[in-house]
Design a protein around this motif. Sequence first.
Motif, PDB file in Angstrom:
ATOM      1  N   ARG A  25       0.836  -1.214   0.000  1.00  0.00           N
ATOM      2  CA  ARG A  25       0.000   0.000   0.000  1.00  0.00           C
ATOM      3  C   ARG A  25       0.863   1.253   0.000  1.00  0.00           C
ATOM      4  O   ARG A  25       0.527   2.258  -0.626  1.00  0.00           O
ATOM      5  CB  ARG A  25      -0.914   0.011   1.231  1.00  0.00           C
ATOM      6  N   SER A  26       1.995   1.181   0.702  1.00  0.00           N
ATOM      7  CA  SER A  26       2.870   2.347   0.805  1.00  0.00           C
ATOM      8  C   SER A  26       3.591   2.676  -0.500  1.00  0.00           C
ATOM      9  O   SER A  26       4.115   3.771  -0.658  1.00  0.00           O
ATOM     10  CB  SER A  26       3.912   2.123   1.909  1.00  0.00           C
ATOM     11  N   VAL A  29       1.007   5.192  -2.785  1.00  0.00           N
ATOM     12  CA  VAL A  29       0.348   6.337  -2.151  1.00  0.00           C
ATOM     13  C   VAL A  29       0.222   7.529  -3.095  1.00  0.00           C
ATOM     14  O   VAL A  29      -0.668   8.363  -2.924  1.00  0.00           O
ATOM     15  CB  VAL A  29       1.067   6.770  -0.853  1.00  0.00           C
ATOM     16  N   GLU A  32      -3.222   7.356  -4.572  1.00  0.00           N
ATOM     17  CA  GLU A  32      -4.140   7.003  -3.501  1.00  0.00           C
ATOM     18  C   GLU A  32      -5.612   7.124  -3.898  1.00  0.00           C
ATOM     19  O   GLU A  32      -6.455   6.345  -3.459  1.00  0.00           O
ATOM     20  CB  GLU A  32      -3.832   7.935  -2.329  1.00  0.00           C
ATOM     21  N   ASN A 101       9.288   5.690  -0.181  1.00  0.00           N
ATOM     22  CA  ASN A 101       8.808   4.718   0.798  1.00  0.00           C
ATOM     23  C   ASN A 101       9.470   3.360   0.590  1.00  0.00           C
ATOM     24  O   ASN A 101       9.872   2.701   1.556  1.00  0.00           O
ATOM     25  CB  ASN A 101       7.282   4.570   0.711  1.00  0.00           C
ATOM     26  N   THR A 186       5.327   2.674   8.153  1.00  0.00           N
ATOM     27  CA  THR A 186       3.914   2.283   8.154  1.00  0.00           C
ATOM     28  C   THR A 186       3.387   2.067   9.569  1.00  0.00           C
ATOM     29  O   THR A 186       2.178   1.984   9.763  1.00  0.00           O
ATOM     30  CB  THR A 186       3.717   0.981   7.374  1.00  0.00           C
TER      31      THR A 186
END
Length: 198
Positions: A25-26, A29, A32, A101, A186
């Motif tokens: 998910r990171s 982003v 998003e 990230n 996270t």
Amino acid sequence: MFKKDPVSGVAISLATALGDDPFYRSLVVDDEDDAGTRLAVLARYFEQSIREGRDIGQVRQADDDGCAVWITSRDTERVRAAREKKLAALGRLLGPVGFANYRSMTANMERQLPPLIAESAWYLSIMGVARARQGQGLGGRLLASTLAEADSHGVMCYLETFNPRSVPFYARLGFATAKEAVEPLTRAGYQVMVRAAR
């Protein structure tokens, strides 16, 4: 250019199955607010990771339904070249925040590896099964031949998982939790699991 390469069905299955994982998910982003773009970017991430596995490890695939990507090479120059190639591709693929990230999370997780993991250990980088095929034994079949090969070579294996539900699955295959950690970006907990050769 990387973005024009076709995306395999298995990469899409991995993106769908693993898209809720805090690590993945990171990476997306920057997109998003667009679920379709997030899925497409994540699928291309998995496609690049599969390429890396083919360069410096093993890839076990069940058509479009599942895939296990291992890093097994101990040729430091070859591993370095494959990692640089992947970083260059991800720099073009991920947005600036997602790429930052990725760099931060992988560096943090590398620092958390327990000292008991031998340099010769094989790393299970990615393991995923399409949601419709989960719970049918496919994951175990995808891992079986590489684990048997590791055993025949006397090689330790390890992995990291953010999913507590996957811990019993890996435990049945001989992995044990060696360390519990929190990924600082996270703030998600994860486990480093290790399997000694049998």
